[in-house]
Write an enzyme that holds these catalytic residues in place. Structure first.
Site, PDB file in Angstrom:
ATOM      1  N   CYS A  45      -3.883   6.897   9.854  1.00 61.40           N
ATOM      2  CA  CYS A  45      -4.701   6.606  10.600  1.00 61.40           C
ATOM      3  C   CYS A  45      -4.636   8.143  11.093  1.00 61.40           C
ATOM      4  O   CYS A  45      -5.509   8.519  11.932  1.00 61.40           O
ATOM      5  CB  CYS A  45      -4.218   5.452  11.093  1.00 61.40           C
ATOM      6  SG  CYS A  45      -3.621   3.764  10.282  1.00 61.40           S
ATOM      7  N   ARG A 122      -8.061  -2.113   7.981  1.00 62.55           N
ATOM      8  CA  ARG A 122      -8.667  -1.072   8.292  1.00 62.55           C
ATOM      9  C   ARG A 122     -10.245  -2.165   8.972  1.00 62.55           C
ATOM     10  O   ARG A 122     -11.049  -1.529   7.678  1.00 62.55           O
ATOM     11  CB  ARG A 122      -8.915  -0.055   7.056  1.00 62.55           C
ATOM     12  CG  ARG A 122      -9.050   2.041   8.065  1.00 62.55           C
ATOM     13  CD  ARG A 122      -8.372   2.678   7.371  1.00 62.55           C
ATOM     14  NE  ARG A 122      -7.038   2.304   6.311  1.00 62.55           N
ATOM     15  CZ  ARG A 122      -6.053   3.127   6.750  1.00 62.55           C
ATOM     16  NH1 ARG A 122      -6.409   3.495   8.366  1.00 62.55           N
ATOM     17  NH2 ARG A 122      -4.953   2.908   6.965  1.00 62.55           N
TER      18      ARG A 122
END
Length: 206
Positions: A45, A122
């Site tokens: 991330c 995601r």
């Protein structure tokens, strides 16, 4: 709730973010890339957010806003983006939604209906100026997205709309476009393909 699909209307929401309260309706009239990340202070991330921040001027040039989300709280988001700035010299200057109740994440299919932990998948949604989901993608937690591909995707959708055409494999901004395929026999018979073309595969004339 059935999963969201391409061409669905994006569900409305209002939320607290690292840049104040926002609502989906605030973005009406502009393109929006809404994307979730599994958790703050994680390696994949962090790599994505650095890439998004560096690419933000290019999204701006496309008239496309960035809006991130995870189910972490606001203070976690703030601490994380401060750490990114201090350690890597990169300012995260787009909003990050806090969603500890998982209400938005569940509404967008970013977590399963029975999920109880803080890991959103995601997911990326490209939402057009009318609030319609034009494209969406899911990645596993251990695989980062390509920001370059998301830029290309937004540009391709815009070019397709602007020119009433399709974009071929690997299309890049400024590249040649394809004519839409004929949808009935009469139209197909009227097509006059050029060299290395056929009735269903034709380059759009400038």
């Amino acid at each position: 709730m059935p999963p969201l699909r391409q061409n669905d209307r994006a569900p409305e929401f209002r939320a607290r973010t690292t840049r104040g309260d926002v609502a989906l309706s605030d973005y009406r009239g502009r393109w929006l890339l809404l994307f979730s990340h599994p958790a703050d202070f994680t390696p994949v991330c962090t790599s994505e957010f650095i890439a998004f921040a560096r690419a933000k001027p290019r999204f701006d040039a496309l008239g496309c806003e960035l809006l991130a989300l995870s189910v972490d709280g606001l203070y976690s988001h703030l601490a994380w983006i401060r750490d990114i700035h201090e350690r890597f010299g990169v300012a995260i200057d787009f909003p990050i939604i806090e969603d500890p109740s998982m209400a938005i994440a569940r509404g967008y299919g970013m977590v399963g209906p029975d999920a109880v932990d803080s890991s959103t998948t995601r997911v990326s949604y490209v939402i057009d100026p009318e609030g319609i989901i034009r494209a969406l993608s899911w990645y596993p937690m251990n695989v980062g997205r390509s920001v370059e591909e998301l830029l290309r995707l937004v540009a391709a959708l815009q070019a397709s709309d602007r020119h009433a055409a399709s974009t071929p494999e690997g299309w890049q901004p400024g590249g040649a476009l394809l004519e839409p395929v004929a949808l009935d026999a009469h139209e197909a018979l009227q097509v006059e393909p050029g060299p290395d073309e056929t009735w269903y595969y034709r380059w759009k004339k400038p």
